[in-house]
Scaffold this motif. Sequence first.
Motif, mmCIF file in Angstrom:
data_model
loop_
_atom_site.group_PDB
_atom_site.id
_atom_site.type_symbol
_atom_site.label_atom_id
_atom_site.label_comp_id
_atom_site.label_asym_id
_atom_site.label_seq_id
_atom_site.Cartn_x
_atom_site.Cartn_y
_atom_site.Cartn_z
ATOM 1 N N VAL A 220 1.008 -1.098 -0.072
ATOM 2 C CA VAL A 220 -0.214 0.069 -0.037
ATOM 3 C C VAL A 220 0.866 1.305 -0.038
ATOM 4 O O VAL A 220 2.139 1.279 0.500
ATOM 5 N N PRO A 221 0.394 2.585 -0.519
ATOM 6 C CA PRO A 221 1.166 3.631 -0.449
ATOM 7 C C PRO A 221 1.660 4.184 0.890
ATOM 8 O O PRO A 221 0.850 3.907 1.761
ATOM 9 N N ASN A 222 2.621 4.753 0.730
ATOM 10 C CA ASN A 222 3.215 5.107 2.325
ATOM 11 C C ASN A 222 3.367 4.030 3.444
ATOM 12 O O ASN A 222 2.682 4.337 4.477
ATOM 13 N N ARG A 293 -12.288 7.919 -1.338
ATOM 14 C CA ARG A 293 -11.602 8.721 -0.413
ATOM 15 C C ARG A 293 -10.803 7.775 0.677
ATOM 16 O O ARG A 293 -11.585 6.964 1.090
ATOM 17 N N PHE A 294 -9.621 8.096 0.955
ATOM 18 C CA PHE A 294 -8.909 7.529 1.894
ATOM 19 C C PHE A 294 -9.435 7.415 3.407
ATOM 20 O O PHE A 294 -9.633 6.264 4.175
ATOM 21 N N VAL A 358 -5.015 9.123 8.717
ATOM 22 C CA VAL A 358 -5.672 9.901 7.963
ATOM 23 C C VAL A 358 -5.095 11.424 7.908
ATOM 24 O O VAL A 358 -5.135 11.981 6.840
ATOM 25 N N ILE A 359 -4.990 11.998 8.996
ATOM 26 C CA ILE A 359 -4.535 13.259 9.121
ATOM 27 C C ILE A 359 -3.035 13.366 8.359
ATOM 28 O O ILE A 359 -2.839 14.145 7.344
ATOM 29 N N TRP A 360 -2.365 12.348 8.488
ATOM 30 C CA TRP A 360 -1.047 12.200 7.820
ATOM 31 C C TRP A 360 -1.329 12.280 6.172
ATOM 32 O O TRP A 360 -0.349 12.906 5.504
ATOM 33 N N GLU A 361 -2.171 11.259 5.823
ATOM 34 C CA GLU A 361 -2.279 11.166 4.524
ATOM 35 C C GLU A 361 -2.951 12.208 3.658
ATOM 36 O O GLU A 361 -2.700 12.753 2.591
ATOM 37 N N LYS A 362 -3.931 13.129 4.432
ATOM 38 C CA LYS A 362 -4.303 14.253 3.804
ATOM 39 C C LYS A 362 -3.643 15.524 4.167
ATOM 40 O O LYS A 362 -4.148 16.545 3.820
ATOM 41 N N SER A 374 -3.549 22.359 4.269
ATOM 42 C CA SER A 374 -2.619 21.942 2.966
ATOM 43 C C SER A 374 -3.640 21.650 1.889
ATOM 44 O O SER A 374 -4.635 21.083 1.816
ATOM 45 N N GLU A 375 -3.310 22.578 0.725
ATOM 46 C CA GLU A 375 -4.182 22.344 -0.369
ATOM 47 C C GLU A 375 -3.530 21.417 -1.414
ATOM 48 O O GLU A 375 -4.218 20.861 -2.590
ATOM 49 N N THR A 376 -2.506 20.472 -0.981
ATOM 50 C CA THR A 376 -1.896 19.531 -1.757
ATOM 51 C C THR A 376 -2.908 18.279 -1.747
ATOM 52 O O THR A 376 -3.207 17.802 -0.693
#
Length: 385
Positions: A220-222, A293-294, A358-362, A374-376
């Motif tokens: 899985v990613p990350n 959505r994650f 979730v906070i880290w991923e978003k 963050s707008e990324t």
Amino acid sequence: MIDLVGKRFLFLAISFAIIVPGLIAVFMGGLKPGIDFTGGTRLTVIPISQEAADTELFKSALTTVGYGDSLVKGGTIGSVEPFTPTMSMDIPRIAALNDEQREVERSKIAKALIDAKLVPGSLVTETISIAPSGTITPTGTETATATITATETTTGTTGTTAPASTDKVLQVWRINDTSIIDYNAVGPTVGQDLIGRAFLAIVIASIAILIYLTIVFRKVPNAFRYGACAIFALVHDVLVVVGVFAILGLFINEEIDALFITAMLTVIGFSVHDTIVVFDRTRENLMKRRFERFEDVVNYSLVQTLARSINTSITVMLTLFALFLFGGASIRSFVLALLIGIVSGTFSSIFNASMLLVIWEKGEWRRIFGGRKSETPAPSRTVAR
């Protein structure tokens, strides 16, 4: 479906509100090391009567012989009512004395408790092998550093050099053997070694967990973030247990001993186990691509495992609660640490580790510290097959 992830910042705030008072208590000196760490003697006895089972009475008796700083705790033994009361006394400094001085102090403490009519005992004559603490004169008379009673007979070797040991016939005060449950001396070096080994074990375990989870979740990613969030939950549980015991230390003089270290290592294992269950279900749902959505994937995984996690924890807590009530004073602090840790571990596995992921991923870290969100865009959910 219950939206747990949507309240992620609330859950993190609750954890923060629990940990901060504990850390304040730690800095105020609330974490009180017991004799396992500081050195001393633990004497546990059965009082002569129910009325004598009073910590203040024992404290007062010890004060008369200069040990008013001892920690005195009450407890019970037995499996059926009426339970037999016990009194445990952690007496500092005695373990650091030489053999002869230790016998002197032990006799003084026993006499104080006997005179106060707290325990049964009597004056007895004993032959004790003691390393010489004075010098042997040519006439064979030893100059003692202290006197226990007026009667003392010394047998030794005539000469100017003290023998390896000296047999002494002494009259000393002794508590009846049937009333003594435990009498052990612990040196402070043992405690220092325990602390060092426990800290090393936690560091090694944390690194191993991080590496293992990164490898297991490599598809899985990350993947690294899963291991890091599991370590965060682990640290959370350690801080909660330490903080609660620091608060108890400030208000009721609760001490930590060697069993506390064992409890902490057990809590760490339980916390990581529960976190991995949630993360593993998240990985399965990511690979099935149930949601775009994650946060929806994580929330669905939490709801799926919620009943299992809570039921497992309640089963363990019921057993620990029974041990806390009926297990006796000697393991009560150990069981209490486990109870606090299991509750904290269940909360952190469900409401902290996954929320932090979730906070880290978003990329919502800036929101926590008061900055702009963050707008990324979230990273792609492409899963390796």
